[in-house]
Design a protein around this motif. Structure first.
Motif, PDB file in Angstrom:
ATOM      1  N   ALA A   1     -44.595 -57.352  -0.256  1.00 50.96           N
ATOM      2  CA  ALA A   1     -44.978 -58.169   0.897  1.00 50.96           C
ATOM      3  C   ALA A   1     -44.044 -59.361   1.040  1.00 50.96           C
ATOM      4  O   ALA A   1     -43.394 -59.782   0.080  1.00 50.96           O
ATOM      5  N   CYS A   2     -43.988 -59.899   2.268  1.00 50.54           N
ATOM      6  CA  CYS A   2     -43.202 -61.094   2.532  1.00 50.54           C
ATOM      7  C   CYS A   2     -43.851 -62.271   1.803  1.00 50.54           C
ATOM      8  O   CYS A   2     -45.062 -62.475   1.904  1.00 50.54           O
ATOM      9  N   GLY A   3     -43.049 -63.037   1.076  1.00 47.27           N
ATOM     10  CA  GLY A   3     -43.567 -64.182   0.332  1.00 47.27           C
ATOM     11  C   GLY A   3     -43.957 -65.358   1.231  1.00 47.27           C
ATOM     12  O   GLY A   3     -44.500 -66.351   0.753  1.00 47.27           O
ATOM     13  N   GLY A   4     -43.675 -65.232   2.515  1.00 51.75           N
ATOM     14  CA  GLY A   4     -44.015 -66.308   3.445  1.00 51.75           C
ATOM     15  C   GLY A   4     -45.295 -66.021   4.210  1.00 51.75           C
ATOM     16  O   GLY A   4     -46.202 -66.853   4.239  1.00 51.75           O
ATOM     17  N   CYS A   5     -45.376 -64.825   4.815  1.00 55.71           N
ATOM     18  CA  CYS A   5     -46.543 -64.517   5.649  1.00 55.71           C
ATOM     19  C   CYS A   5     -47.424 -63.444   5.020  1.00 55.71           C
ATOM     20  O   CYS A   5     -48.489 -63.133   5.541  1.00 55.71           O
ATOM     21  N   PHE A   6     -46.962 -62.881   3.915  1.00 51.26           N
ATOM     22  CA  PHE A   6     -47.718 -61.892   3.126  1.00 51.26           C
ATOM     23  C   PHE A   6     -47.990 -60.577   3.858  1.00 51.26           C
ATOM     24  O   PHE A   6     -48.832 -59.794   3.453  1.00 51.26           O
TER      25      PHE A   6
ATOM     26  N   ALA B   1     -34.417 -60.511   7.918  1.00 53.20           N
ATOM     27  CA  ALA B   1     -35.533 -61.418   8.166  1.00 53.20           C
ATOM     28  C   ALA B   1     -36.829 -60.633   8.255  1.00 53.20           C
ATOM     29  O   ALA B   1     -36.831 -59.462   8.651  1.00 53.20           O
ATOM     30  N   CYS B   2     -37.919 -61.268   7.873  1.00 54.45           N
ATOM     31  CA  CYS B   2     -39.237 -60.647   7.984  1.00 54.45           C
ATOM     32  C   CYS B   2     -39.520 -60.387   9.461  1.00 54.45           C
ATOM     33  O   CYS B   2     -39.335 -61.282  10.300  1.00 54.45           O
ATOM     34  N   GLU B   3     -39.962 -59.168   9.779  1.00 55.38           N
ATOM     35  CA  GLU B   3     -40.187 -58.836  11.186  1.00 55.38           C
ATOM     36  C   GLU B   3     -41.439 -59.525  11.738  1.00 55.38           C
ATOM     37  O   GLU B   3     -41.645 -59.563  12.947  1.00 55.38           O
ATOM     38  N   HIS B   4     -42.271 -60.076  10.850  1.00 52.73           N
ATOM     39  CA  HIS B   4     -43.492 -60.766  11.306  1.00 52.73           C
ATOM     40  C   HIS B   4     -43.270 -62.269  11.500  1.00 52.73           C
ATOM     41  O   HIS B   4     -43.724 -62.836  12.474  1.00 52.73           O
ATOM     42  N   CYS B   5     -42.586 -62.889  10.511  1.00 53.08           N
ATOM     43  CA  CYS B   5     -42.493 -64.360  10.575  1.00 53.08           C
ATOM     44  C   CYS B   5     -41.058 -64.862  10.735  1.00 53.08           C
ATOM     45  O   CYS B   5     -40.850 -66.050  10.967  1.00 53.08           O
ATOM     46  N   GLY B   6     -40.077 -63.969  10.603  1.00 49.74           N
ATOM     47  CA  GLY B   6     -38.686 -64.370  10.809  1.00 49.74           C
ATOM     48  C   GLY B   6     -38.022 -65.026   9.619  1.00 49.74           C
ATOM     49  O   GLY B   6     -36.852 -65.415   9.683  1.00 49.74           O
TER      50      GLY B   6
END
Ligand SMILES: [Zn+2]
Length: 250
Positions: A207-212, A231-236
């Motif tokens: 998972a993304c460590g920013g938006c999970f 970049a994370c496709e959810h939070c960038g």
């Protein structure tokens, strides 16, 4: 454009991650300092209010006590008059004089009763005000102690962080020189977007460590090979494989 030496994607990611670590430390200092001054000023406002209320109550108590003293003085005066009139009674010359003195004595006795009643009432008022005053003084004491402790805490933080902040600022400047302008611009933009100031995060348990949010397995592989910045496709936020940080952490 700042001259940036040829970097591999892995180098760029490491540099970005290093900058993020420095900036996050500065954010932490900002948070620490950002809350204490507000807490101190809130406490000081409350203390000012409590002081005003306690002063008012002190005046109230003093007024009521003055009133009680006044009544006591009146009682003394009446008692004195009674003693005087009773002495005169021993030497009355006629009934008219006797009646007049008896009436005066009765009147003074009524005055005494009235004063005593007023003293009882005033005493209740005074005790109620005193109780309220004691409560406020206790609160004032505890709030003052809180404020003093927080002021000490704050000055300690300021004292400690002044040097650290200066050091981090230097480190941040240095780290920024390692990163090309385009990347820095988007880094700064993402950092401003999120309250926690994280623009570069690691992938943790898929998972993304920013938006999970979950990261597709194919993307995790791409992040791992580090051929491009992803970049994370959810939070960038820029995603980094934890593996590249090994040996680069303090
Ligand atoms: Zn994300």
């Amino acid at each position: 454009m700042a001259a940036v030496k040829e970097q591999s994607i892995a180098d760029k990611l490491r540099a970005l991650h290093a900058l993020q670590q420095i900036d996050s430390k500065m954010d932490e200092i900002g948070i620490l300092k950002g809350e204490l001054p507000i807490e101190v000023s809130d406490l000081e406002d409350e203390i000012t209010g409590l002081k005003t209320r306690s002063k008012k109550l002190e005046i109230n108590v003093a007024d009521v006590e003055h009133e009680i003293n006044q009544h006591n003085a009146n009682i003394k005066e009446s008692e004195g008059l009674i003693v005087k009139y009773e002495k005169q009674l021993d030497n009355v010359k006629n009934n008219r004089e006797f009646d007049a003195l008896t009436k005066e004595i009765e009147l003074q006795k009524l005055e005494i009763q009235l004063s005593q009643k007023k003293i009882r009432e005033a005493t209740v008022t005074r005790d109620t005000k005193k109780e309220a005053l004691d409560t406020i003084l206790a609160k004032l004491g505890s709030r003052s102690k809180d404020a003093d402790n927080k002021k000490v805490e704050l000055s300690k933080i300021i004292e400690k962080t002044e040097k650290e902040e200066a050091k981090l600022l230097k480190e941040s400047d240095k780290a920024r020189k390692e990163i090309d302008e385009r990347l820095l611009t988007s880094y700064d933009k993402i950092r401003k977007t999120y309250r926690n100031g994280l623009a570069v995060v690691t992938v943790a348990r898929g998972a993304c460590g920013g938006c999970f949010n979950r990261i597709p397995p194919q993307l995790i592989i791409e992040i791992g090979v580090m051929k491009k910045i992803i970049a994370c496709e959810h939070c960038g936020r820029v995603l980094i494989d934890e593996a590249i940080l090994e040996g680069h952490e303090a």
